[in-house]
Write a protein that holds these residues in place. Structure first.
Motif, PDB file in Angstrom:
ATOM      1  N   GLN A  36      -1.384   8.999   7.252  1.00 58.14           N
ATOM      2  CA  GLN A  36       0.045   9.471   6.852  1.00 58.14           C
ATOM      3  C   GLN A  36      -0.001  10.394   5.559  1.00 58.14           C
ATOM      4  OE1 GLN A  36       2.353   5.842   6.514  1.00 58.14           O
ATOM      5  NE2 GLN A  36       2.630   5.759   8.659  1.00 58.14           N
ATOM      6  N   LEU A  37      -0.857   9.793   4.483  1.00 53.42           N
ATOM      7  CA  LEU A  37      -0.767  10.621   3.294  1.00 53.42           C
ATOM      8  C   LEU A  37      -1.640  12.047   3.405  1.00 53.42           C
ATOM      9  CD1 LEU A  37      -1.847   7.823   0.766  1.00 53.42           C
ATOM     10  CD2 LEU A  37       0.300   9.069   0.861  1.00 53.42           C
ATOM     11  N   GLU A  38      -2.792  12.125   4.311  1.00 51.55           N
ATOM     12  CA  GLU A  38      -3.207  13.312   4.527  1.00 51.55           C
ATOM     13  C   GLU A  38      -2.475  14.009   5.442  1.00 51.55           C
ATOM     14  OE1 GLU A  38      -7.073  11.643   6.324  1.00 51.55           O
ATOM     15  OE2 GLU A  38      -7.871  11.405   4.303  1.00 51.55           O
ATOM     16  N   GLY A  39      -1.584  13.507   6.060  1.00 51.72           N
ATOM     17  CA  GLY A  39      -0.562  14.514   6.804  1.00 51.72           C
ATOM     18  C   GLY A  39       0.580  14.657   6.311  1.00 51.72           C
ATOM     19  N   GLY A  40       0.552  14.741   4.780  1.00 57.34           N
ATOM     20  CA  GLY A  40       1.872  14.977   3.877  1.00 57.34           C
ATOM     21  C   GLY A  40       2.820  14.135   3.402  1.00 57.34           C
ATOM     22  N   ALA A  41       2.595  12.922   3.763  1.00 54.94           N
ATOM     23  CA  ALA A  41       3.215  11.736   3.129  1.00 54.94           C
ATOM     24  C   ALA A  41       3.304  11.493   1.810  1.00 54.94           C
ATOM     25  CB  ALA A  41       3.344  10.419   3.950  1.00 54.94           C
ATOM     26  N   THR A  42       4.147  11.038   0.851  1.00 56.02           N
ATOM     27  CA  THR A  42       3.705  10.714  -0.440  1.00 56.02           C
ATOM     28  C   THR A  42       3.883   9.333  -0.807  1.00 56.02           C
ATOM     29  OG1 THR A  42       6.148  11.348  -0.877  1.00 56.02           O
ATOM     30  CG2 THR A  42       4.467  13.160  -1.011  1.00 56.02           C
ATOM     31  N   PRO A  43       3.130   8.936  -1.749  1.00 63.61           N
ATOM     32  CA  PRO A  43       3.412   7.556  -2.037  1.00 63.61           C
ATOM     33  C   PRO A  43       4.684   7.113  -2.585  1.00 63.61           C
ATOM     34  CG  PRO A  43       1.275   8.329  -3.087  1.00 63.61           C
ATOM     35  CD  PRO A  43       2.132   9.525  -2.589  1.00 63.61           C
ATOM     36  N   SER A  44       5.210   6.056  -2.169  1.00 59.38           N
ATOM     37  CA  SER A  44       6.590   5.590  -2.954  1.00 59.38           C
ATOM     38  C   SER A  44       6.448   5.314  -4.173  1.00 59.38           C
ATOM     39  CB  SER A  44       7.169   4.425  -1.641  1.00 59.38           C
ATOM     40  OG  SER A  44       6.368   3.345  -1.827  1.00 59.38           O
ATOM     41  N   GLY A  45       7.466   5.058  -4.683  1.00 57.89           N
ATOM     42  CA  GLY A  45       7.483   4.602  -6.226  1.00 57.89           C
ATOM     43  C   GLY A  45       7.419   2.963  -6.054  1.00 57.89           C
TER      44      GLY A  45
ATOM     45  N   ILE B 248       0.643  -1.417   0.085  1.00 51.71           N
ATOM     46  CA  ILE B 248       0.137  -0.037   0.163  1.00 51.71           C
ATOM     47  C   ILE B 248       0.767   1.373   0.130  1.00 51.71           C
ATOM     48  CG2 ILE B 248      -1.958  -1.165   1.257  1.00 51.71           C
ATOM     49  CD1 ILE B 248      -0.987   0.268   3.685  1.00 51.71           C
ATOM     50  N   ARG B 249       2.098   1.082   0.019  1.00 58.35           N
ATOM     51  CA  ARG B 249       2.936   2.174   0.317  1.00 58.35           C
ATOM     52  C   ARG B 249       3.100   3.007  -1.028  1.00 58.35           C
ATOM     53  NH1 ARG B 249       4.457   3.338   4.801  1.00 58.35           N
ATOM     54  NH2 ARG B 249       6.229   4.645   4.027  1.00 58.35           N
ATOM     55  N   SER B 250       2.877   2.482  -2.077  1.00 59.78           N
ATOM     56  CA  SER B 250       2.937   3.153  -3.420  1.00 59.78           C
ATOM     57  C   SER B 250       1.319   3.689  -3.863  1.00 59.78           C
ATOM     58  CB  SER B 250       3.197   2.274  -4.421  1.00 59.78           C
ATOM     59  OG  SER B 250       2.329   1.115  -4.912  1.00 59.78           O
ATOM     60  N   LEU B 251       0.468   3.537  -3.051  1.00 61.22           N
ATOM     61  CA  LEU B 251      -0.827   3.812  -3.269  1.00 61.22           C
ATOM     62  C   LEU B 251      -1.191   5.241  -2.978  1.00 61.22           C
ATOM     63  CD1 LEU B 251      -2.915   0.725  -2.364  1.00 61.22           C
ATOM     64  CD2 LEU B 251      -1.914   1.415  -4.707  1.00 61.22           C
ATOM     65  N   ASP B 252      -2.326   6.104  -3.680  1.00 60.66           N
ATOM     66  CA  ASP B 252      -2.633   7.526  -3.349  1.00 60.66           C
ATOM     67  C   ASP B 252      -3.780   7.232  -2.402  1.00 60.66           C
ATOM     68  OD1 ASP B 252      -4.956   6.953  -4.937  1.00 60.66           O
ATOM     69  OD2 ASP B 252      -3.990   8.218  -6.813  1.00 60.66           O
ATOM     70  N   ASP B 253      -4.291   8.393  -1.907  1.00 59.72           N
ATOM     71  CA  ASP B 253      -5.298   8.426  -0.917  1.00 59.72           C
ATOM     72  C   ASP B 253      -6.513   7.920  -1.526  1.00 59.72           C
ATOM     73  OD1 ASP B 253      -5.324  10.743  -2.523  1.00 59.72           O
ATOM     74  OD2 ASP B 253      -6.378  11.918  -0.561  1.00 59.72           O
ATOM     75  N   ASP B 254      -6.939   8.188  -2.797  1.00 61.57           N
ATOM     76  CA  ASP B 254      -8.151   7.713  -3.488  1.00 61.57           C
ATOM     77  C   ASP B 254      -8.148   6.180  -3.661  1.00 61.57           C
ATOM     78  OD1 ASP B 254      -9.235  10.141  -3.824  1.00 61.57           O
ATOM     79  OD2 ASP B 254      -8.561  10.285  -5.784  1.00 61.57           O
ATOM     80  N   GLN B 255      -6.850   5.583  -4.099  1.00 61.89           N
ATOM     81  CA  GLN B 255      -6.820   4.147  -4.047  1.00 61.89           C
ATOM     82  C   GLN B 255      -6.982   3.405  -2.674  1.00 61.89           C
ATOM     83  OE1 GLN B 255      -2.758   4.341  -5.976  1.00 61.89           O
ATOM     84  NE2 GLN B 255      -3.899   3.508  -7.697  1.00 61.89           N
ATOM     85  N   LEU B 256      -6.395   4.093  -1.544  1.00 64.07           N
ATOM     86  CA  LEU B 256      -6.430   3.640  -0.099  1.00 64.07           C
ATOM     87  C   LEU B 256      -8.017   3.529   0.246  1.00 64.07           C
ATOM     88  CD1 LEU B 256      -3.408   4.780   1.624  1.00 64.07           C
ATOM     89  CD2 LEU B 256      -4.134   2.580   1.508  1.00 64.07           C
ATOM     90  N   ARG B 257      -8.832   4.555  -0.175  1.00 62.77           N
ATOM     91  CA  ARG B 257     -10.179   4.673   0.335  1.00 62.77           C
ATOM     92  C   ARG B 257     -10.715   3.611  -0.508  1.00 62.77           C
ATOM     93  NH1 ARG B 257      -9.060  10.382  -0.016  1.00 62.77           N
ATOM     94  NH2 ARG B 257      -9.233  11.250   1.776  1.00 62.77           N
ATOM     95  N   THR B 258     -10.577   3.379  -1.900  1.00 63.72           N
ATOM     96  CA  THR B 258     -10.977   2.095  -2.503  1.00 63.72           C
ATOM     97  C   THR B 258     -11.000   0.863  -1.565  1.00 63.72           C
ATOM     98  OG1 THR B 258     -10.936   3.331  -4.416  1.00 63.72           O
ATOM     99  CG2 THR B 258     -11.248   1.016  -4.429  1.00 63.72           C
ATOM    100  N   LEU B 259      -9.560   0.664  -1.260  1.00 59.36           N
ATOM    101  CA  LEU B 259      -9.375  -0.692  -0.465  1.00 59.36           C
ATOM    102  C   LEU B 259     -10.197  -0.578   0.888  1.00 59.36           C
ATOM    103  CD1 LEU B 259      -5.753  -1.192  -1.003  1.00 59.36           C
ATOM    104  CD2 LEU B 259      -7.447  -2.448  -1.910  1.00 59.36           C
ATOM    105  N   ILE B 260     -10.050   0.576   1.445  1.00 61.75           N
ATOM    106  CA  ILE B 260     -10.760   0.586   2.855  1.00 61.75           C
ATOM    107  C   ILE B 260     -12.147   0.257   2.681  1.00 61.75           C
ATOM    108  CG2 ILE B 260     -11.621   2.058   4.786  1.00 61.75           C
ATOM    109  CD1 ILE B 260      -9.017   3.611   4.508  1.00 61.75           C
ATOM    110  N   HIS B 261     -13.023   0.777   1.608  1.00 59.49           N
ATOM    111  CA  HIS B 261     -14.264   0.454   1.469  1.00 59.49           C
ATOM    112  C   HIS B 261     -14.554  -0.896   1.130  1.00 59.49           C
ATOM    113  CE1 HIS B 261     -18.382   1.219  -0.029  1.00 59.49           C
ATOM    114  NE2 HIS B 261     -18.150   0.530  -1.143  1.00 59.49           N
ATOM    115  N   HIS B 262     -13.615  -1.412   0.184  1.00 61.86           N
ATOM    116  CA  HIS B 262     -13.791  -3.060  -0.307  1.00 61.86           C
ATOM    117  C   HIS B 262     -13.624  -3.782   1.171  1.00 61.86           C
ATOM    118  CE1 HIS B 262     -13.360  -6.650  -2.341  1.00 61.86           C
ATOM    119  NE2 HIS B 262     -12.167  -6.783  -1.874  1.00 61.86           N
ATOM    120  N   GLU B 263     -12.533  -3.452   1.864  1.00 60.08           N
ATOM    121  CA  GLU B 263     -12.267  -4.182   3.058  1.00 60.08           C
ATOM    122  C   GLU B 263     -13.452  -4.149   4.148  1.00 60.08           C
ATOM    123  OE1 GLU B 263     -10.385  -7.147   5.601  1.00 60.08           O
ATOM    124  OE2 GLU B 263      -9.688  -6.350   3.382  1.00 60.08           O
TER     125      GLU B 263
END
Length: 110
Positions: free
Chosen positions: A57-66, A23-38
């Motif tokens: 972390q992403l909402e706090g300023g972190a960026t997705p890793s490559g 999940i470290r490479s995912l953006d916030d929209d992709q994480l929300r999709t997974l949260i909803h699915h889970e």
């Protein structure tokens, strides 16, 4: 929603350790999709904690890793979940004594 529409291939079959790393490479929209699915399917509390912590972390300023998800190696365990192999332990496993120098036995030396 099927695995084909999720941001991680074969998400429902991934062990928790793999989810945590992938999940470290995912953006916030992709994480929300997974949260909803889970929440709608397995509703695994440890996975939801991992997903929501990363979203925070992403909402706090972190960026997705490559990285490219299809090429990511499978993680089969998490740190600390296996015991030490007894074959890697010395035969004479006498603990060292604390105190005066010279009190420690030869520890298997003839």
């Amino acid at each position: 929603m099927t695995d084909e529409t999720l941001p991680l291939p074969d998400y429902d079959q991934l062990p928790i350790g793999s989810v945590q790393h992938r999940i470290r490479s995912l953006d916030d929209d992709q994480l929300r999709t997974l949260i909803h699915h889970e929440r709608r399917h397995a509703n695994r509390v440890p996975v939801l904690e991992i997903l929501t912590a990363r979203l925070d972390q992403l909402e706090g300023g972190a960026t997705p890793s490559g990285g490219r998800q299809p090429e990511a190696p499978e993680v089969t365990s998490t740190p600390g979940d296996t015991a030490a192999d007894p074959s890697h332990t010395r035969e004479d496993n006498t603990p060292l004594r604390h105190g005066v120098a010279g009190q420690t036995p030869a520890r298997g030396r003839p």
